[in-house]
Write an enzyme that holds these catalytic residues in place. Structure first.
Site, PDB file in Angstrom:
ATOM      1  N   ILE A  37      79.106  54.678  63.329  1.00 36.32           N
ATOM      2  CA  ILE A  37      79.337  54.188  64.689  1.00 36.32           C
ATOM      3  C   ILE A  37      80.382  53.079  64.675  1.00 36.32           C
ATOM      4  CG2 ILE A  37      78.270  53.027  66.657  1.00 36.32           C
ATOM      5  CD1 ILE A  37      75.658  54.400  65.923  1.00 36.32           C
ATOM      6  N   TYR A  38      80.241  52.147  63.733  1.00 39.24           N
ATOM      7  CA  TYR A  38      81.204  51.043  63.635  1.00 39.24           C
ATOM      8  C   TYR A  38      82.615  51.584  63.414  1.00 39.24           C
ATOM      9  CZ  TYR A  38      83.542  46.802  62.113  1.00 39.24           C
ATOM     10  OH  TYR A  38      84.423  45.753  62.012  1.00 39.24           O
ATOM     11  N   ASP A  39      82.758  52.499  62.483  1.00 40.60           N
ATOM     12  CA  ASP A  39      84.080  53.042  62.166  1.00 40.60           C
ATOM     13  C   ASP A  39      84.698  53.744  63.367  1.00 40.60           C
ATOM     14  OD1 ASP A  39      83.786  52.086  59.625  1.00 40.60           O
ATOM     15  OD2 ASP A  39      83.208  54.003  58.741  1.00 40.60           O
ATOM     16  N   SER A  88      90.432  43.311  53.395  1.00 37.70           N
ATOM     17  CA  SER A  88      89.611  44.514  53.491  1.00 37.70           C
ATOM     18  C   SER A  88      90.515  45.726  53.266  1.00 37.70           C
ATOM     19  CB  SER A  88      88.951  44.559  54.875  1.00 37.70           C
ATOM     20  OG  SER A  88      88.093  45.652  54.981  1.00 37.70           O
ATOM     21  N   LEU A  89      90.011  46.931  53.511  1.00 40.04           N
ATOM     22  CA  LEU A  89      90.818  48.147  53.352  1.00 40.04           C
ATOM     23  C   LEU A  89      90.859  48.927  54.658  1.00 40.04           C
ATOM     24  CD1 LEU A  89      89.684  49.567  49.885  1.00 40.04           C
ATOM     25  CD2 LEU A  89      91.867  48.483  50.418  1.00 40.04           C
ATOM     26  N   LYS A 119      84.016  54.047  46.737  1.00 36.53           N
ATOM     27  CA  LYS A 119      83.969  52.873  47.614  1.00 36.53           C
ATOM     28  C   LYS A 119      82.535  52.329  47.566  1.00 36.53           C
ATOM     29  CE  LYS A 119      84.805  51.349  52.342  1.00 36.53           C
ATOM     30  NZ  LYS A 119      83.438  50.817  52.587  1.00 36.53           N
ATOM     31  N   GLU A 174      82.906  44.020  43.319  1.00 39.04           N
ATOM     32  CA  GLU A 174      81.844  44.214  44.295  1.00 39.04           C
ATOM     33  C   GLU A 174      80.487  43.994  43.639  1.00 39.04           C
ATOM     34  OE1 GLU A 174      81.750  45.466  48.488  1.00 39.04           O
ATOM     35  OE2 GLU A 174      83.396  45.097  47.094  1.00 39.04           O
ATOM     36  N   CYS A 406      49.280  58.440  79.427  1.00 38.78           N
ATOM     37  CA  CYS A 406      49.571  59.789  78.941  1.00 38.78           C
ATOM     38  C   CYS A 406      50.038  60.645  80.118  1.00 38.78           C
ATOM     39  CB  CYS A 406      48.322  60.402  78.309  1.00 38.78           C
ATOM     40  SG  CYS A 406      48.531  62.142  77.847  1.00 38.78           S
ATOM     41  N   CYS A 424      47.447  58.850  72.512  1.00 38.93           N
ATOM     42  CA  CYS A 424      46.637  59.090  73.701  1.00 38.93           C
ATOM     43  C   CYS A 424      45.189  58.767  73.344  1.00 38.93           C
ATOM     44  CB  CYS A 424      46.770  60.541  74.152  1.00 38.93           C
ATOM     45  SG  CYS A 424      45.674  60.949  75.533  1.00 38.93           S
TER      46      CYS A 424
END
Length: 665
Positions: A37-39, A88-89, A119, A174, A406, A424
């Site tokens: 999602i971030y990307d 960063s990359l 990575k 890293e 319910c 329930c």
């Protein structure tokens, strides 16, 4: 509102959202969204800023999260300015984007090669040595200023405290937490009733920021080193030379790295690594592609955030976006409530998706979801589609309210101690009863083939089925069934024949069909192998099973509670009175897997049931969880935490090819 105003508002909203995500990721070690999602959002922002750059001032673009790393140094550690920025990359998702990266290099030099490596999903670190001694270690921070974590870095066993090299040296790499170590930590946390760590990257970052270095030492962090600052000072002119230099000094480097001459070899590595990465003991979601010849780095230059000499290829996730039209709940055969999403139809992984799971109310609350929102959905293999994140809210101020009643019987919904599950409260809820009846007739249970869900609903509505025992009383109501629309003589006889044939099933089928809480088909098979006959079920000593890997206290408690209820005792007695005294029938064809326990994870070439059948037919047993007693873990694509746990416990790991070899050996 003009087009310019709309674009500016969209960009500023994206910048604010990504700044919030960056703060959570870099500074709080608590990411709010998945990487996919971030990307996707950062790429969308980048394209808008490039396409409409004339709509913005220099300062508005310079302060965007696309141009800088949104990390801050903690007040708990001394701040240190990097001698050279830790960038960063940039990311690539397609072959075309990799080609664009290569074309940019061609503008500087006609001859070049590449160095490829995994990575690593960890925490970037820069380490300085003086006179062969580890002198200082600093986190990346915002790329310009980081945190001094020297004492904590000294606790990492595979980072040398001294090296056989006297010149001043700065190396970068890293810090990560191995999946096996992550699993061990969470196992211990579970025993101590502590909150579990979300993922290895968070765990590594949080550990490195501990004030107590003993905690750091006990958590067994690791590091891969891959970069040397000012390499020419050490007569190093390529990445390959830098790697050999680091390795000879005792630093750990990734074994999976390789050399490539052109795009074809890069693509080949990317394709092969997609399968290799699932066997590694560290988290990785892509491949770093670096220009091998260091002398061209200065000419290629960099932005404030990325160098032009390297790029990170990331694999495309099985995600897309659509509108969340409605949120509704369903009630299962045990009374468990599941929150679900009705979606605008969208094609994903070759299927048209209109519904997806939302798990539970806390999941909706954490993602801040409501009706009308634009959301991300994900689907992998046989997994049910799931909403995994929010793109844009329709109404910023509204929060979705928890269901309290319910929808089928209007009884109160009760919560477990964890507040994650709702049930329930009415054991006689018509939907629970309906789901139990449908489940009893299902393929994995009693396999009443001629009775589909629609026919069962007709029988329930006509008063022919109120409980599972009523299946075995339908022959007495044959005339009434035949009077119903679409039920001719032949179809009714097939239904009754199917019910009669079910009396020859193995005992595990009926145990699974009884909808006892926590009893799946695998546990039912194991129980049947010990109980042997249904007539033994009510008086069986379930406590005697505690020593077996397949059975835990939760399952034993559930079984004892179930047989203690008068209505359940009567149900078993009614089944016996109707000649449903099933016996255990072992399905094994050979003893090849005798005494061996298997766990299956990930997406395989065939449905999971195919492999379960093969294992059982050859004398093996299936378990849902990895433990020290597990003989083999069979892994497919997208293997998750079970793979890490297997490594932590030294369980043998098989891919599909190795499993097939074992099967015929």
């Amino acid at each position: 509102m003009t087009e310019k105003e709309k674009i500016r508002n969209e960009v500023f909203e994206l910048q604010a959202k990504i700044n919030e995500w960056d703060n959570a990721y870099y500074n709080l070690d608590a990411p709010l969204v998945e990487d996919a999602i971030y990307d996707r959002e950062i790429l969308k922002l980048k394209k808008l800023e490039e396409q409409y750059s004339s709509y913005f001032s220099f300062e508005e673009l310079a302060n965007s999260p696309t141009q800088k790393i949104n990390a801050k140094s903690s007040d708990l550690f001394k701040k240190v300015t990097h001698d050279s920025p830790m960038l960063s990359l940039n990311k690539a998702y397609t072959e075309e984007e990799i080609q664009k990266f290569i074309d940019n290099i061609k503008k500087v030099t006609p001859t070049f090669s590449f160095f490829l490596e995994p990575k690593i999903d960890g925490l970037s670190i820069s380490i300085k040595y003086r006179n062969g001694q580890l002198f200082q270690a600093v986190t990346r921070g915002d790329g310009l200023v980081g945190e001094d974590v020297t004492e904590n870095i000294k606790q990492i066993k595979n980072i040398p405290k001294e090296i056989a090299y006297q010149k001043p040296l700065e190396v970068r790499g890293e810090v990560y937490l191995a999946l096996s170590e992550f699993e061990k930590i969470n196992l211990n946390f579970q025993k101590e009733n502590k909150p579990l760590m979300a993922n290895p990257r968070n765990a590594a970052a949080g550990t490195l920021r501990q004030l107590d270095k003993e905690i750091v030492a006990n958590r067994n962090l690791s590091a891969f080193l891959y970069n040397i600052v000012a390499p020419e000072d050490h007569n190093i002119f390529t990445i390959l030379e830098a790697r050999d230099f680091l390795k000879n000094l005792g630093f750990s480097v990734t074994k999976e790295a390789t050399y490539a001459k052109d795009l074809s070899e890069i693509n080949s590595y990317i394709e092969n690594f997609k399968h290799l990465k699932k066997t590694l003991d560290y988290e990785t979601d892509g491949v770093v592609i670096k220009l091998n010849e260091l002398q061209h780095y200065d000419a290629l230059g960099a932005t404030n955030k990325f160098p032009h000499s390297a790029i990170a290829f990331k694999y495309e996730p099985n995600t897309t976006t659509t509108v969340l039209k409605n949120i509704f709940i369903t009630v299962g055969r045990t009374g468990l409530v599941t929150y679900n999403a009705e979606l605008e139809p969208v094609i994903l992984s070759g299927s048209c998706i209109t519904f997806a799971t939302l798990n539970n109310y806390q999941y909706i609350k954490d993602l801040k979801l409501n009706k009308g929102d634009l959301v991300y959905i994900k689907k992998a293999g046989e997994i049910i589609p799931c909403v995994i994140g929010l793109v844009n809210k329709k109404h910023e101020e509204t929060e979705f309210n928890k269901f309290l009643k319910c929808p089928y019987c209007n009884s109160d919904l009760i919560e477990t101690d964890t507040l994650l599950e709702q049930y329930c409260s009415n054991e006689n809820c018509p939907e629970i009863r309906r789901k139990k009846i449908i489940h009893f007739a299902s393929k994995k249970a009693m396999e009443l083939n001629s009775l589909g869900e629609k026919n069962i609903d007709v029988f329930i509505n006509e008063g022919l089925l109120e409980n599972v025992i009523d299946f075995y009383k339908l022959k007495e109501k044959k005339d009434k069934i035949m009077s119903l629309e679409r039920f001719g003589t032949k179809s009714v006889m097939n239904i009754l024949k199917s019910i009669e044939e079910s009396k020859k099933n193995s005992l595990d089928r009926v145990i699974f069909g009884l909808s006892i809480k926590h009893i799946g088909s695998k546990v039912a098979y194991f129980l049947a192998s010990k109980i042997l006959k249904l007539s033994n079920f009510l008086d069986f000593d379930f406590d005697s099973l505690i020593s077996y890997n397949e059975i835990g206290e939760k399952i034993i408690s559930s079984l004892k509670n179930w047989v203690a209820k008068e209505e359940n005792k009567n149900l078993v007695k009614d089944l016996l009175d109707n000649d449903v005294d099933l016996e255990f029938i072992a399905t094994k064809k050979t003893e090849r897997f005798a005494q061996l326990s298997f766990v299956i994870t990930g997406t395989l070439s065939q449905p999971r049931s195919h492999f379960e059948k093969l294992i059982k037919e050859n004398g093996g047993s299936i378990s849902s969880a990895v433990s020290a007693k597990t003989s083999y873990l069979l892994v497919g694509e997208d293997a998750g935490s079970k793979l890490a746990k297997a490594r932590a416990l030294n369980v043998k790991i098989l891919d599909e090819e190795a499993f097939n070899e074992l099967l015929v050996s």
